[in-house]
Motif scaffolding. Structure first.
Motif, PDB file in Angstrom:
ATOM      1  N   ASP A  29       0.822  -1.205   0.000  1.00  0.00           N
ATOM      2  CA  ASP A  29       0.000   0.000   0.000  1.00  0.00           C
ATOM      3  C   ASP A  29       0.860   1.261   0.000  1.00  0.00           C
ATOM      4  N   GLU A  30       1.964   1.230   0.740  1.00  0.00           N
ATOM      5  CA  GLU A  30       2.854   2.384   0.801  1.00  0.00           C
ATOM      6  C   GLU A  30       3.508   2.642  -0.551  1.00  0.00           C
ATOM      7  N   GLU A  31       3.895   1.578  -1.242  1.00  0.00           N
ATOM      8  CA  GLU A  31       4.499   1.732  -2.561  1.00  0.00           C
ATOM      9  C   GLU A  31       3.504   2.302  -3.569  1.00  0.00           C
ATOM     10  N   ILE A  32       2.230   1.902  -3.428  1.00  0.00           N
ATOM     11  CA  ILE A  32       1.185   2.425  -4.312  1.00  0.00           C
ATOM     12  C   ILE A  32       0.999   3.916  -4.073  1.00  0.00           C
ATOM     13  N   ARG A  33       0.944   4.324  -2.804  1.00  0.00           N
ATOM     14  CA  ARG A  33       0.778   5.749  -2.484  1.00  0.00           C
ATOM     15  C   ARG A  33       1.977   6.564  -2.982  1.00  0.00           C
ATOM     16  N   GLN A  38       4.258  10.443  -6.953  1.00  0.00           N
ATOM     17  CA  GLN A  38       5.341  10.740  -7.890  1.00  0.00           C
ATOM     18  C   GLN A  38       4.802  11.065  -9.287  1.00  0.00           C
ATOM     19  N   TRP A  39       3.950  10.185  -9.803  1.00  0.00           N
ATOM     20  CA  TRP A  39       3.463  10.376 -11.179  1.00  0.00           C
ATOM     21  C   TRP A  39       2.386  11.445 -11.255  1.00  0.00           C
ATOM     22  N   GLU A  66      -7.370   7.339 -11.494  1.00  0.00           N
ATOM     23  CA  GLU A  66      -8.293   6.199 -11.510  1.00  0.00           C
ATOM     24  C   GLU A  66      -7.593   4.915 -11.078  1.00  0.00           C
ATOM     25  N   ALA A  67      -6.347   4.745 -11.509  1.00  0.00           N
ATOM     26  CA  ALA A  67      -5.594   3.556 -11.103  1.00  0.00           C
ATOM     27  C   ALA A  67      -5.380   3.557  -9.592  1.00  0.00           C
ATOM     28  N   TYR A  68      -5.059   4.704  -9.035  1.00  0.00           N
ATOM     29  CA  TYR A  68      -4.825   4.790  -7.592  1.00  0.00           C
ATOM     30  C   TYR A  68      -6.111   4.540  -6.809  1.00  0.00           C
TER      31      TYR A  68
END
Length: 311
Positions: A29-33, A38-39, A66-68
């Protein structure tokens, strides 16, 4: 930066949410956030002055967001990992909070089957009716009140956005005689204001014909029809003009030329749960009036009572 914005997402397959954020499917979850932040900074539209670059950035920024939104939701992410975007668009994210992959698969199959049934029902519309013909003069003369009975069924199928096929049949019994007919019709929506119908019927009235309808104005429609009897080759030409009288009522005048010419004047009123119609018809061999009232008990059933006088 422009080449980066053009190049990175061209290589990504539509729907691969992990690729949009440049992370692996095993990301925490942290990597997703972190990837989203970043992007989101890279593709934020406010960073660009060129209108072309701003449009590209806006599109990519929306994809990232939307991906997030999906991958940051544990329930949606689990569905996406198993069935991809199809699982999400099927409505699973709106259902109960399923926990195991087996529960998600079972719910997905139920939703998929229900969607297929709804799709079939939208394209194929069967209907049927039963009619009892009651005669008051016959009853007063000492005979049965029931003069005859009739049954009819119809199936409509939308084969394309503009074409509809209608198959129908009916059986009727009056006294000691009876008969039936089967009809096939193809309806083509030629434009937003006109349509064409081709009809073929076999049975008591074997014929082939066509009719075309066109909106003459905002509140009026004209219909022209031509039919040929397969028994004796006789022609019938009909012309109908319909006028919208109010939001729920309309009137029409019909002229029929052929072996049995007639002129008819009709009126219809249709509301949410009930409708009514009446008609006055006269010609060399016929003169009479008819009417009926219909009450809709549900979207699938209704009852009708009608009457007719004349010859």
């Amino acid at each position: 930066m422009g080449e980066e914005m053009y190049g990175k997402h061209e290589k990504e397959k539509e729907g691969e949410l992990y690729a949009l954020l440049h992370i692996s499917p095993q990301a925490s979850d942290e990597e997703i956030r972190k990837a989203y932040r970043q992007w989101a900074q890279v593709y934020h539209p406010d960073k660009y002055q060129s209108l072309q670059m701003k449009d590209i950035a806006t599109e990519n920024f929306q994809k990232i967001r939307e991906a997030y939104e999906i991958l940051s939701d544990a329930h949606k992410r689990q569905i996406y990992d198993i069935y991809g975007m199809e699982g999400l668009t099927s409505g699973l994210e709106l259902g109960p909070r399923l926990k195991t992959p087996e529960e998600i698969r079972e719910e997905f199959e139920r939703v998929k089957q229900r969607r297929e049934e709804e799709k079939f029902a939208a394209h194929v519309r069967p209907s049927g009716s039963f009619l009892a013909n009651l005669s008051l003069p016959q009853l007063l003369n000492g005979y049965s009140l029931i003069k005859g009975m009739a049954m009819a069924s119809e199936v409509q199928s939308h084969v394309s956005k503009k074409d509809t096929i209608v198959l129908s049949g009916n059986l009727a019994v009056t006294g000691e005689s009876g008969g039936g007919a089967a009809t096939a019709m193809l309806r083509h929506q030629a434009s937003s204001v006109s349509s064409i119908e081709i009809v073929a019927s076999a049975g008591l009235r074997s014929l082939v014909g066509f009719q075309t309808s066109r909106h003459l104005s905002l509140h009026s429609t004209g219909t022209l029809g031509l039919s040929v009897s397969l028994k004796d080759g006789s022609l019938n030409l009909s012309n109908t003009w319909t006028r919208q009288l109010s939001e729920v009522s309309s009137g029409n005048i019909q002229l029929v030329l052929g072996t049995d010419p007639t002129i008819a004047v009709g009126w219809q009123r249709k509301e949410e749960k009930n409708s009514a119609a009446g008609e006055l018809k006269f010609g060399p061999t016929i003169f009479g009036a008819s009417g009926h009232y219909t009450h809709h008990f549900s979207p699938k059933s209704h009852g009708r009572i009608g009457g007719r006088i004349g010859r």
